[in-house]
Design a protein around this motif. Structure first.
Motif, short mmCIF file in Angstrom:
data_model
loop_
_atom_site.label_atom_id
_atom_site.label_comp_id
_atom_site.label_asym_id
_atom_site.label_seq_id
_atom_site.Cartn_x
_atom_site.Cartn_y
_atom_site.Cartn_z
N GLN A 89 -51.63 -19.12 -31.28
CA GLN A 89 -50.59 -19.45 -29.95
C GLN A 89 -49.16 -19.09 -30.88
O GLN A 89 -48.36 -18.43 -30.04
CB GLN A 89 -50.56 -20.88 -29.41
N LEU A 90 -48.85 -19.65 -31.68
CA LEU A 90 -47.62 -19.58 -32.28
C LEU A 90 -47.62 -18.17 -32.72
O LEU A 90 -46.39 -17.56 -32.81
CB LEU A 90 -47.42 -20.41 -33.65
N ALA A 91 -48.41 -17.50 -33.19
CA ALA A 91 -48.38 -16.08 -33.68
C ALA A 91 -47.89 -15.09 -32.37
O ALA A 91 -47.01 -14.23 -32.36
CB ALA A 91 -49.40 -15.58 -34.32
N GLU A 92 -48.46 -15.39 -31.42
CA GLU A 92 -48.16 -14.72 -30.14
C GLU A 92 -46.74 -14.82 -29.80
O GLU A 92 -45.93 -13.88 -29.25
CB GLU A 92 -49.02 -14.94 -28.97
N ARG B 63 -51.88 -10.30 -24.38
CA ARG B 63 -51.79 -11.31 -25.56
C ARG B 63 -51.77 -12.86 -25.33
O ARG B 63 -52.32 -13.68 -25.89
CB ARG B 63 -50.94 -10.74 -26.57
N LEU B 64 -50.66 -13.08 -24.28
CA LEU B 64 -50.24 -14.58 -24.02
C LEU B 64 -51.59 -15.20 -23.32
O LEU B 64 -51.91 -16.17 -23.67
CB LEU B 64 -49.22 -14.69 -23.12
N MET B 65 -52.36 -14.36 -22.28
CA MET B 65 -53.68 -14.84 -21.68
C MET B 65 -54.74 -15.07 -22.88
O MET B 65 -55.31 -15.98 -22.49
CB MET B 65 -54.00 -13.77 -20.86
N VAL C 184 -51.09 -18.53 -20.78
CA VAL C 184 -50.67 -17.68 -19.50
C VAL C 184 -51.93 -17.47 -18.69
O VAL C 184 -52.79 -16.82 -19.28
CB VAL C 184 -49.84 -16.52 -19.57
N LYS C 185 -51.94 -17.67 -17.47
CA LYS C 185 -52.98 -17.55 -16.58
C LYS C 185 -52.48 -16.34 -15.41
O LYS C 185 -51.51 -16.49 -15.05
CB LYS C 185 -53.52 -18.53 -15.81
N GLN C 186 -53.48 -15.56 -15.15
CA GLN C 186 -53.00 -14.57 -14.03
C GLN C 186 -54.18 -14.88 -12.84
O GLN C 186 -55.17 -15.17 -12.80
CB GLN C 186 -52.99 -13.23 -14.43
N ILE C 187 -53.41 -14.61 -11.67
CA ILE C 187 -54.03 -15.23 -10.39
C ILE C 187 -53.79 -14.05 -9.52
O ILE C 187 -52.47 -13.53 -9.41
CB ILE C 187 -53.60 -16.47 -9.79
N GLN D 103 -49.26 -21.94 -18.74
CA GLN D 103 -50.01 -23.07 -18.60
C GLN D 103 -49.68 -24.19 -19.64
O GLN D 103 -49.74 -24.22 -20.85
CB GLN D 103 -51.58 -22.60 -19.39
N TYR D 104 -49.23 -25.16 -18.59
CA TYR D 104 -48.42 -26.37 -19.23
C TYR D 104 -49.28 -27.28 -20.04
O TYR D 104 -48.78 -27.72 -21.12
CB TYR D 104 -47.74 -26.89 -18.25
#
Length: 96
Positions: free
Chosen positions: A9-12, A55-57, A62-65, A76-77
């Motif tokens: 996650q930190l890399a992204e 990449r974040l997903m 991150v989520k996409q709807i 995504q908290y």
């Protein structure tokens, strides 16, 4: 959270464009933003934005709807909270 997940996650988030996208989504709140709104706010070409959102997903940030013709992204908290907790507990232990 495992160290491998935190590192991924930190890399992204270590990429300037992805950090800008994520910051924009976090500031947007829980309702998120349409991909087109992110593109307009950050002035990023569509294909580039799609790549970075993907990449974040992949690391769960991150989520996409899909809502009809609109593709909306949400930060995504829960994942953000877990990452912050990991950093606080695992990396800051023993510091004053």
């Amino acid at each position: 959270m495992k160290v491998e997940q935190a590192a991924a996650q930190l890399a992204e988030l270590g990429h300037t464009t992805r950090l800008k996208i994520y910051r924009t989504l976090v500031r947007a709140g829980r309702e998120g933003l349409a991909v087109s709104a992110i593109q307009q706010k950050l002035d990023i070409p569509g294909s580039t934005l799609s790549h970075h959102i993907s990449r974040l997903m992949k690391v769960g940030l991150v989520k996409q709807i899909r809502e009809g013709r609109v593709l909306r992204c949400e930060a995504q908290y829960k994942e953000l909270d877990s990452l912050i907790e990991f950093l606080s507990e695992e990396c800051c232990q023993g510091t004053n």
